[in-house]
Scaffold this active site. Structure first.
Site, PDB file in Angstrom:
ATOM      1  N   VAL A  42     -48.103 -13.318  18.162  1.00  0.00           N
ATOM      2  CA  VAL A  42     -48.258 -12.122  17.328  1.00  0.00           C
ATOM      3  C   VAL A  42     -49.443 -11.315  17.826  1.00  0.00           C
ATOM      4  O   VAL A  42     -50.536 -11.866  18.008  1.00  0.00           O
ATOM      5  CB  VAL A  42     -48.522 -12.520  15.854  1.00  0.00           C
ATOM      6  CG1 VAL A  42     -48.642 -11.286  14.984  1.00  0.00           C
ATOM      7  CG2 VAL A  42     -47.421 -13.424  15.342  1.00  0.00           C
ATOM      8  N   CYS A  43     -49.256 -10.035  18.055  1.00  0.00           N
ATOM      9  CA  CYS A  43     -50.384  -9.182  18.465  1.00  0.00           C
ATOM     10  C   CYS A  43     -51.343  -9.053  17.284  1.00  0.00           C
ATOM     11  O   CYS A  43     -50.973  -8.503  16.242  1.00  0.00           O
ATOM     12  CB  CYS A  43     -49.895  -7.807  18.897  1.00  0.00           C
ATOM     13  SG  CYS A  43     -51.275  -6.672  19.171  1.00  0.00           S
TER      14      CYS A  43
END
Lengths: 130, 118
Positions: A80-81
């Protein structure tokens, strides 16, 4: 060409449009084939797929659980960024502690940066963005 | 041959696409030198000078586009037909771009290792 490595980039929200569900089906199809899914990278609105607070009705599909099943069963990293996530209220344990907020990111998902997205893109034979 | 192609196709401020696409490009520049950026469809509108973003409740990212040069991302293009369709001149845009044709874009896409679209 056979035995390709795929990177899946999911930019669509967990609910409200079909894209994320489509991405999950695509990911499952890769794991059932002779090809390899190297990772799923959640970016933009796609970060909502990592929410620990998703609570759909009991007769509806919980996409977060499906992603977790995929990750666990096939050893696929769910990345996940963290910057895109924080802007959307998705906070991992570390961020939550430092900002004195509640953690809303499911612990099956790993916080990552955009340089990692570039590296994974270069390593993969195919990059699919949904 | 391991080129990353980033296509910017969205209008500014209507979505976070331009901002988050730009973040992705700047981060990638730490990993590879072989980056190409193309503005087409509504993407060239992101580069219009004199944007006032306060009323749209977003931060102006125009200065961040100017960082591309600082990060040594030099292959930055705009599709010729899009400039025409949007009624724009290159002088309307805040950064220097090379102009390319659809045929050139097709060639870039064919040669790219991966394409990300924002």
């Amino acid at each position: 060409m056979s035995n390709l490595t795929y990177l899946l980039v999911v930019n669509s929200a967990v609910y409200g449009q079909q894209s994320a569900a489509h991405a999950l089906k695509f990911a499952q199809a890769i794991t059932e084939s002779e090809h390899t899914l190297s990772a799923v990278f959640f970016y933009q609105d796609g970060v909502s797929n990592a929410l620990s607070t998703l609570l759909p009705a009991s007769d509806e599909v919980n996409l977060v659980h499906r992603w977790k099943d995929l990750g666990r069963q096939h050893g696929v990293d769910l990345l996940v960024c963290s910057a895109a996530a924080a802007r959307r209220g998705l906070i991992d344990e570390t961020e939550a502690t430092s900002a004195d907020l509640v953690c809303t990111q499911d612990d099956a998902f790993i916080s990552a940066g955009l340089a990692e997205l570039a590296m994974l893109s270069l390593k993969a034979d195919r990059v699919i963005q949904l | 041959m391991s080129q990353l192609l980033y296509e910017f196709v969205s209008s500014p401020h209507q979505s976070a696409n331009s901002r988050e696409g730009l973040d992705a490009v700047l981060a990638a520049s730490a990993v590879t030198d072989d980056i190409v950026v193309v503005f087409h469809q509504l993407g060239p509108l992101q580069l219009l000078t004199n944007q006032v973003t306060d009323q749209a409740l977003v931060r102006s990212i125009l200065p961040t586009f100017k960082m591309l040069d600082l990060y040594d991302v030099e292959a930055v293009y705009v599709l010729d037909t899009c400039l025409q369709d949007l009624g724009l001149q290159q002088s309307d845009l805040a950064i220097e771009l090379k102009v390319l044709s659809l045929k050139d874009l097709t060639k870039l896409r064919r040669n790219a290792h991966a394409i990300l679209r924002f």
